[in-house]
Each structure stands twice: as structure tokens, then as C-alpha cells.
Scaffold this motif. Structure first.
Motif, PDB file in Angstrom:
ATOM      1  N   PHE A 140       0.828  -1.205   0.000  1.00 57.86           N
ATOM      2  CA  PHE A 140       0.000   0.000   0.000  1.00 57.86           C
ATOM      3  C   PHE A 140       0.863   1.256   0.000  1.00 57.86           C
ATOM      4  O   PHE A 140       2.074   1.192  -0.152  1.00 57.86           O
ATOM      5  CB  PHE A 140      -0.944  -0.018   1.213  1.00 57.86           C
ATOM      6  N   TYR A 141       0.234   2.378   0.161  1.00 59.01           N
ATOM      7  CA  TYR A 141       0.792   3.744   0.170  1.00 59.01           C
ATOM      8  C   TYR A 141       1.025   4.233  -1.253  1.00 59.01           C
ATOM      9  O   TYR A 141       0.397   5.171  -1.697  1.00 59.01           O
ATOM     10  CB  TYR A 141       2.077   3.838   1.005  1.00 59.01           C
ATOM     11  N   TRP A 142       1.932   3.609  -2.011  1.00 59.40           N
ATOM     12  CA  TRP A 142       2.055   3.949  -3.423  1.00 59.40           C
ATOM     13  C   TRP A 142       0.881   3.330  -4.183  1.00 59.40           C
ATOM     14  O   TRP A 142       0.250   2.367  -3.718  1.00 59.40           O
ATOM     15  CB  TRP A 142       3.377   3.429  -3.983  1.00 59.40           C
ATOM     16  N   ASN A 143       0.623   3.837  -5.345  1.00 60.51           N
ATOM     17  CA  ASN A 143      -0.518   3.361  -6.118  1.00 60.51           C
ATOM     18  C   ASN A 143      -0.111   2.113  -6.912  1.00 60.51           C
ATOM     19  O   ASN A 143       0.022   2.144  -8.138  1.00 60.51           O
ATOM     20  CB  ASN A 143      -1.008   4.473  -7.061  1.00 60.51           C
ATOM     21  N   PHE A 144       0.067   1.009  -6.214  1.00 59.04           N
ATOM     22  CA  PHE A 144       0.485  -0.226  -6.864  1.00 59.04           C
ATOM     23  C   PHE A 144      -0.637  -0.767  -7.745  1.00 59.04           C
ATOM     24  O   PHE A 144      -1.807  -0.768  -7.351  1.00 59.04           O
ATOM     25  CB  PHE A 144       0.871  -1.281  -5.818  1.00 59.04           C
ATOM     26  N   ASP A 145      -0.262  -1.257  -8.930  1.00 57.68           N
ATOM     27  CA  ASP A 145      -1.271  -1.788  -9.837  1.00 57.68           C
ATOM     28  C   ASP A 145      -1.404  -3.298  -9.662  1.00 57.68           C
ATOM     29  O   ASP A 145      -0.758  -3.918  -8.809  1.00 57.68           O
ATOM     30  CB  ASP A 145      -0.960  -1.409 -11.289  1.00 57.68           C
ATOM     31  N   GLU A 146      -2.241  -3.889 -10.500  1.00 57.41           N
ATOM     32  CA  GLU A 146      -2.542  -5.318 -10.388  1.00 57.41           C
ATOM     33  C   GLU A 146      -1.286  -6.183 -10.523  1.00 57.41           C
ATOM     34  O   GLU A 146      -1.114  -7.169  -9.811  1.00 57.41           O
ATOM     35  CB  GLU A 146      -3.559  -5.699 -11.461  1.00 57.41           C
ATOM     36  N   GLU A 147      -0.396  -5.807 -11.425  1.00 57.60           N
ATOM     37  CA  GLU A 147       0.825  -6.587 -11.626  1.00 57.60           C
ATOM     38  C   GLU A 147       1.723  -6.520 -10.401  1.00 57.60           C
ATOM     39  O   GLU A 147       2.294  -7.535  -9.991  1.00 57.60           O
ATOM     40  CB  GLU A 147       1.588  -6.077 -12.853  1.00 57.60           C
ATOM     41  N   HIS A 148       1.863  -5.337  -9.812  1.00 60.20           N
ATOM     42  CA  HIS A 148       2.654  -5.199  -8.591  1.00 60.20           C
ATOM     43  C   HIS A 148       2.114  -6.114  -7.492  1.00 60.20           C
ATOM     44  O   HIS A 148       2.875  -6.814  -6.813  1.00 60.20           O
ATOM     45  CB  HIS A 148       2.598  -3.758  -8.066  1.00 60.20           C
ATOM     46  N   ILE A 149       0.809  -6.085  -7.312  1.00 67.62           N
ATOM     47  CA  ILE A 149       0.181  -6.856  -6.241  1.00 67.62           C
ATOM     48  C   ILE A 149       0.332  -8.352  -6.500  1.00 67.62           C
ATOM     49  O   ILE A 149       0.645  -9.129  -5.581  1.00 67.62           O
ATOM     50  CB  ILE A 149      -1.302  -6.454  -6.099  1.00 67.62           C
ATOM     51  N   TYR A 150       0.130  -8.761  -7.744  1.00 70.11           N
ATOM     52  CA  TYR A 150       0.298 -10.172  -8.091  1.00 70.11           C
ATOM     53  C   TYR A 150       1.720 -10.632  -7.786  1.00 70.11           C
ATOM     54  O   TYR A 150       1.934 -11.678  -7.154  1.00 70.11           O
ATOM     55  CB  TYR A 150      -0.029 -10.391  -9.565  1.00 70.11           C
ATOM     56  N   ASN A 151       2.701  -9.859  -8.213  1.00 67.83           N
ATOM     57  CA  ASN A 151       4.100 -10.248  -8.002  1.00 67.83           C
ATOM     58  C   ASN A 151       4.466 -10.262  -6.519  1.00 67.83           C
ATOM     59  O   ASN A 151       5.254 -11.105  -6.074  1.00 67.83           O
ATOM     60  CB  ASN A 151       5.031  -9.308  -8.765  1.00 67.83           C
ATOM     61  N   TYR A 152       3.892  -9.327  -5.770  1.00 68.39           N
ATOM     62  CA  TYR A 152       4.129  -9.284  -4.324  1.00 68.39           C
ATOM     63  C   TYR A 152       3.702 -10.594  -3.677  1.00 68.39           C
ATOM     64  O   TYR A 152       4.471 -11.240  -2.954  1.00 68.39           O
ATOM     65  CB  TYR A 152       3.359  -8.098  -3.729  1.00 68.39           C
ATOM     66  N   TYR A 153       2.475 -11.002  -3.944  1.00 70.08           N
ATOM     67  CA  TYR A 153       1.977 -12.240  -3.346  1.00 70.08           C
ATOM     68  C   TYR A 153       2.712 -13.471  -3.880  1.00 70.08           C
ATOM     69  O   TYR A 153       3.009 -14.408  -3.139  1.00 70.08           O
ATOM     70  CB  TYR A 153       0.471 -12.380  -3.576  1.00 70.08           C
ATOM     71  N   LYS A 154       3.013 -13.489  -5.152  1.00 72.39           N
ATOM     72  CA  LYS A 154       3.711 -14.625  -5.750  1.00 72.39           C
ATOM     73  C   LYS A 154       5.085 -14.808  -5.108  1.00 72.39           C
ATOM     74  O   LYS A 154       5.483 -15.925  -4.746  1.00 72.39           O
ATOM     75  CB  LYS A 154       3.845 -14.440  -7.259  1.00 72.39           C
ATOM     76  N   ASP A 155       5.808 -13.700  -4.939  1.00 71.85           N
ATOM     77  CA  ASP A 155       7.144 -13.784  -4.364  1.00 71.85           C
ATOM     78  C   ASP A 155       7.112 -14.297  -2.926  1.00 71.85           C
ATOM     79  O   ASP A 155       7.939 -15.128  -2.525  1.00 71.85           O
ATOM     80  CB  ASP A 155       7.817 -12.406  -4.400  1.00 71.85           C
TER      81      ASP A 155
END
Length: 308
Positions: A113-128
Motif C-alpha cells: 500500500f501507500y504507493w498506487n500499486f497496480d494489479e501486476e505489482h500486487i500479483y508479483n508481491y503475493y507470488k514472491d
């Protein structure tokens, strides 16, 4: 190593408060006391270092310390799910690895959060994070950190170790849709305490929330009533929960709950600044108002009210 399969992580799971001493250090004896109290009350698991646990007000090392204390005190009596969310993936992975090493049964995280993370950012975050340990990952849909779009939830569910979602919202038709589309093995936890029965009616496997620290017996009654198709009891119990929650959230309710747990003889300590902590005058006011609620609505079977 973990002792519980993810499919055993169902039922009423308090989002555990972290017990701080007055000087804001972690109160280990109070932490152990609260864990033991909740397990003896019959809760089905514990969710650590999330919002209710004031995880974002703690350092990495403090969060690790809480995990170690709780896992040791729980002693494999209930499953332990550790919230590892941070803004940065690197730190979240470190917390997930620590949780795995210490014997947690699952990890969970809010989206970055805080920055405007997009769908790809969020997907990669959880995947990692999901690929960093063998532990099941429970993703987290909450407006405060960032609502995950429905199509994104389906994409995240395809990641091998993503096994469920903590769904904190006041509309629950999506829970039924998630169960329909992703199958019964994809776990859904309803995260809005005031909507617990609704979440369960729509197919949630369990409840994770703040007020289960204070009155787990009420939510265990709701869980049992829904499972037994006793709609009348579920409605009455949920209505009582809403009355108590509606009053409590006018204040810094973590601190209010700490005082109310004290009425049961449980040392729940203090909240960290910038949250307030209340003194004797405010505590007396809380007691008087809760007694009014209890008497007005003839509320029975809630231990902290009975202790007033």
C-alpha cells in the motif's frame, strides 16, 4: 515446522492483540496470558501481527518476537497464521521465512500500500512471498490497504501456495461467488466482525477479527448457530455483537477492549501511540454504558458484560 493442514484452519480465529507494557515494550507475560485465555475459551486459531495486533507500529524484530512468544505459548493447541505484510516484498519475505522457521501454520498479508500499486505489482508481491516458503498464503482484501479486484483474486488463487483469502468487506455476495468459482478448498475468512453471520451464510469457512479477543464465546455461538441452520439464534447473537461494536468503535477500541479484558482478570496491557489509553474515569464510563446495553437489550452469555 507447521503442525496443522490449511484445511483445519476454520472457525473463530481472533486477530490477536499484541500486549504492550505501559512503556510500549512487548509484555511477554501479558502476551502469554492472553493467548492462554483465548485458547482455553475454545477459539480455533490465532492470527498474529495484523492490524489488530498493531503490527505496523512494530519493528521487524518486535514482530518476530511476538510470533515466537505466541507459537511457544500456543504449543500446537491451535493453528497459527502470521500476518507478514509490509510495503516492501523483501521484508515480507523475511517475516514469512521467520514464521516458517518458528513453526507457524500459514502466512497472510495485506497487499502493498501507500504507493498506487497496480494489479501486476500486487500479483508479483503475493507470488514472491508465496514462493518463499512452503506455508500456505492467505491473501487479504481490505479497503484500508487496498481492495483487490475480483478478477485479481482469481489470478492470485492460481498461485500454487495461495490457499485462501481474508475478505473484509460489508458486502458478501462475492464470498459466495469465490466459493463457486474457486471451489470449496479455497478458504474464505470473513473479516468484518459486525458481518460475521452474513459471511458465514455466504459460505465463509471461518471468521478472523478484532472483537474475538474480547468476546470469542459470542462469535463461537454465531458460528455454531449458522452451521446448525439456527437462523434465529444467529440473528439475535449478531445483533448483540453489532450493539457492542457500534458503541466501542466510537473510541480507540483496541484500548477499550484491553480494559474490558481486565474485568475478566486478563492482562491485555496497553496500546501503542498514537492510539490512546484510557484512565479510570473513562473506564468507569465504559462500564456504565456497557451495563446499560446489557440491561436494555437483555444480553446474556457474554463474559465481559457479566463481569461488570
Amino acid at each position: 515446522m507447521s503442525k496443522f493442514d490449511v484445511q483445519e484452519m476454520k472457525g473463530v480465529i481472533p486477530a490477536l492483540m499484541t500486549v504492550f507494557a505501559e512503556d510500549e515494550t512487548i509484555d511477554e507475560s501479558g502476551m502469554r496470558e492472553l493467548v492462554d485465555h483465548l485458547i482455553n475459551k475454545g477459539v480455533n486459531g490465532l492470527y498474529l501481527t495484523g492490524s489488530t495486533g498493531e503490527g505496523f507500529l512494530m519493528s521487524m524484530e518486535e514482530r518476530k518476537k511476538v510470533v515466537e512468544i505466541v507459537i511457544d505459548e500456543a504449543d500446537n493447541r491451535v493453528p497459527i497464521m502470521v500476518h507478514v505484510g509490509t510495503i516492501g516484498t523483501k521484508n515480507s519475505i523475511k517475516l514469512a521465512e521467520h514464521a516458517y522457521e518458528k513453526g507457524a501454520d500459514a502466512v497472510s498479508s495485506v497487499p502493498p500500500f501507500y504507493w498506487n500499486f497496480d494489479e501486476e505489482h500486487i500479483y508479483n508481491y503475493y507470488k514472491d512471498i508465496a514462493e518463499a516458503t512452503p506455508l500456505p498464503m492467505i491473501v487479504y482484501n481490505i479497503k484500508l490497504a487496498g481492495t483487490i479486484a475480483y478478477d485479481s483474486i482469481k489470478k492470485l488463487a492460481a498461485i500454487e501456495n495461495v490457499k485462501g483469502i481474508k475478505y473484509t468487506a460489508t458486502s458478501h455476495f462475492e464470498i459466495a461467488s469465490i466459493k463457486d468459482e474457486l471451489g470449496e478448498d479455497f478458504l474464505v475468512y470473513s473479516g468484518a466482525d459486525e458481518m460475521a453471520s452474513s459471511g458465514l451464510f455466504n459460505g465463509a469457512d471461518g471468521l478472523i477479527g478484532s472483537f474475538y479477543n474480547l468476546m470469542p464465546e459470542l462469535f463461537m455461538d454465531i458460528y455454531e448457530a449458522v452451521n446448525n441452520n439456527d437462523l434465529k439464534t444467529a440473528r439475535i447473537k449478531q445483533q448483540n455483537a453489532v450493539r457492542i461494536i457500534k458503541y466501542s468503535v466510537q473510541y480507540d477500541f483496541y484500548s477499550l477492549m484491553r480494559l474490558a479484558l481486565g474485568w475478566l482478570g486478563v492482562n491485555a496491557g496497553y496500546s501503542r501511540r498514537p492510539f490512546k489509553n484510557y484512565g479510570a474515569e473513562k473506564e468507569a464510563e465504559f462500564k456504565a454504558e456497557f451495563k446499560k446495553l446489557k440491561d436494555k437489550y437483555k444480553i446474556e452469555g457474554i463474559d465481559f458484560l457479566d463481569a461488570i
